[in-house]
Motif scaffolding. Structure first.
Motif, PDB file in Angstrom:
ATOM      1  N   UNK A   1       0.840  -1.206   0.000  1.00 48.55           N
ATOM      2  CA  UNK A   1       0.000   0.000   0.000  1.00 48.55           C
ATOM      3  C   UNK A   1       0.868   1.246   0.000  1.00 48.55           C
ATOM      4  N   UNK A   2       1.906   1.251   0.813  1.00 50.18           N
ATOM      5  CA  UNK A   2       2.788   2.416   0.879  1.00 50.18           C
ATOM      6  C   UNK A   2       3.463   2.706  -0.446  1.00 50.18           C
TER       7      UNK A   2
ATOM      8  N   UNK B   1      10.256 -16.413  -8.938  1.00 53.01           N
ATOM      9  CA  UNK B   1       9.573 -15.347  -8.213  1.00 53.01           C
ATOM     10  C   UNK B   1       8.647 -15.959  -7.171  1.00 53.01           C
ATOM     11  N   UNK B   2       8.840 -15.556  -5.929  1.00 51.81           N
ATOM     12  CA  UNK B   2       7.943 -15.962  -4.842  1.00 51.81           C
ATOM     13  C   UNK B   2       7.095 -14.755  -4.451  1.00 51.81           C
ATOM     14  N   UNK B   3       5.794 -14.961  -4.339  1.00 53.70           N
ATOM     15  CA  UNK B   3       4.867 -13.871  -4.033  1.00 53.70           C
ATOM     16  C   UNK B   3       4.698 -13.753  -2.521  1.00 53.70           C
TER      17      UNK B   3
ATOM     18  N   UNK C   1      -0.231  -7.647  -2.855  1.00 47.50           N
ATOM     19  CA  UNK C   1      -1.019  -6.413  -2.846  1.00 47.50           C
ATOM     20  C   UNK C   1      -0.855  -5.675  -4.180  1.00 47.50           C
ATOM     21  N   UNK C   2       0.384  -5.523  -4.631  1.00 46.47           N
ATOM     22  CA  UNK C   2       0.640  -4.767  -5.855  1.00 46.47           C
ATOM     23  C   UNK C   2       0.036  -5.453  -7.076  1.00 46.47           C
ATOM     24  N   UNK C   3       0.095  -6.774  -7.116  1.00 44.84           N
ATOM     25  CA  UNK C   3      -0.411  -7.512  -8.277  1.00 44.84           C
ATOM     26  C   UNK C   3      -1.933  -7.566  -8.336  1.00 44.84           C
ATOM     27  N   UNK C   4      -2.588  -7.071  -7.297  1.00 48.57           N
ATOM     28  CA  UNK C   4      -4.052  -7.078  -7.293  1.00 48.57           C
ATOM     29  C   UNK C   4      -4.670  -5.700  -7.086  1.00 48.57           C
ATOM     30  N   UNK C   5      -3.836  -4.671  -6.844  1.00 43.88           N
ATOM     31  CA  UNK C   5      -4.427  -3.360  -6.572  1.00 43.88           C
ATOM     32  C   UNK C   5      -3.638  -2.171  -7.132  1.00 43.88           C
ATOM     33  N   UNK C   6      -2.426  -2.376  -7.604  1.00 44.77           N
ATOM     34  CA  UNK C   6      -1.598  -1.243  -8.009  1.00 44.77           C
ATOM     35  C   UNK C   6      -2.190  -0.491  -9.199  1.00 44.77           C
TER      36      UNK C   6
ATOM     37  N   UNK D   1      -4.535  -6.326 -11.946  1.00 44.26           N
ATOM     38  CA  UNK D   1      -5.152  -7.482 -11.307  1.00 44.26           C
ATOM     39  C   UNK D   1      -4.716  -8.681 -12.130  1.00 44.26           C
ATOM     40  N   UNK D   2      -3.883  -9.525 -11.530  1.00 43.66           N
ATOM     41  CA  UNK D   2      -3.331 -10.653 -12.266  1.00 43.66           C
ATOM     42  C   UNK D   2      -4.208 -11.875 -12.048  1.00 43.66           C
TER      43      UNK D   2
END
Length: 264
Positions: free
Chosen positions: A79-80, A106-108, A114-119, A240-241
């Motif tokens: 978020x930040x 790549x490990x999530x 957060x970034x992959x669903x809201x950025x 949104x992935x």
């Protein structure tokens, strides 16, 4: 084209150093601005001091390359980074792989999830321990026949043209669709890239019983970047992935950039 202003989410660990190396490499290619950010939780003066110390280490790692270093208070790192990226008008957020994942993949973690669903900005992730080469060798777009991917074909082709690198379009044949239709769709995407930019894209269909097996059939250049478009379920101008693209990201041995819906 992404990379005009890159913000790196930095922590003083392997993932943070991987992200720092990738963000620096991207701005060297694009000539863009570079901001290194460390996020700390509210009401934690000790962690704020640690964040500042971490940025001092980042400056040592980075060397003479120009960059701005910022600490930022937020309840969550993802978020930040999203809020800060909007404030400084960055167009790309770069983060490393979460700790504990497989080397070279790549490990999530909570931040990248957060970034992959809201950025609202493009997001780039790098595999754990990936060594950034000096140059970009090729851009590869993971393609499915959807409006979002057609839009991405144009955008990534324009980026390849500007950067002077080849463009490859790949689609996965997981033995659940008509292979002929998949190849026809890919041929139309190649035509779209040519009509919009004059680039003659390479095209490959990767076959396998699952995403990981299909991805292993593809050859990857040392300085290659994989690009995925946001899902059709994404809100306008948001990342949104979807499930399939998330599997592609986890199977990738190269950095992956994810474009927001409606990216321009």
């Amino acid at each position: 084209m992404i990379g005009g202003h890159v913000i790196v989410g930095y922590a003083d660990d392997l993932g943070g150093r991987d992200a720092l190396a990738l963000g620096s490499a991207i701005t060297r290619l694009t000539g863009g601005e570079l901001t290194i950010a460390s996020i700390y939780p509210p009401g934690s003066p000790g962690l704020a001091v640690e964040a500042q110390a971490g940025l001092a280490h980042a400056a040592e790692e980075l060397g003479p390359a120009p960059a701005e270093f910022l600490t930022f208070e937020s309840r969550g790192t993802g978020r930040g980074l999203s809020v800060l990226a909007s404030r400084i008008r960055a167009d790309l957020i770069v983060v490393g792989s979460a700790s504990g994942g497989q080397h070279g993949r790549i490990a999530i973690g909570a931040t990248s999830d957060h970034l992959l669903h809201r950025s609202s900005k493009a997001v780039m992730l790098t595999p754990a321990g990936f060594k950034q080469p000096g140059e970009l060798d090729r851009l590869t777009l993971a393609y499915v026949h959807r409006p979002q991917c057609d839009e991405a074909v144009e955008r990534v082709a324009q980026a390849a043209l500007r950067l002077g690198v080849p463009l490859r379009l790949i689609t996965l044949d997981l033995r659940v669709d008509d292979p002929g239709r998949l190849r026809d769709d890919l041929a139309l995407a190649v035509r779209l890239a040519w009509e919009t930019t004059g680039i003659e894209a390479e095209a490959e269909v990767a076959e396998g019983h699952d995403v990981d097996a299909a991805m292993r059939t593809l050859e990857w250049l040392p300085g290659e970047l994989l690009v995925c478009a946001a899902s059709e379920d994404a809100e306008p101008h948001r990342v949104f992935l979807g499930e399939l693209a998330m599997k592609v990201l986890r199977a990738s041995e190269r950095p992956v950039a994810v474009l927001p819906r409606g990216f321009s």
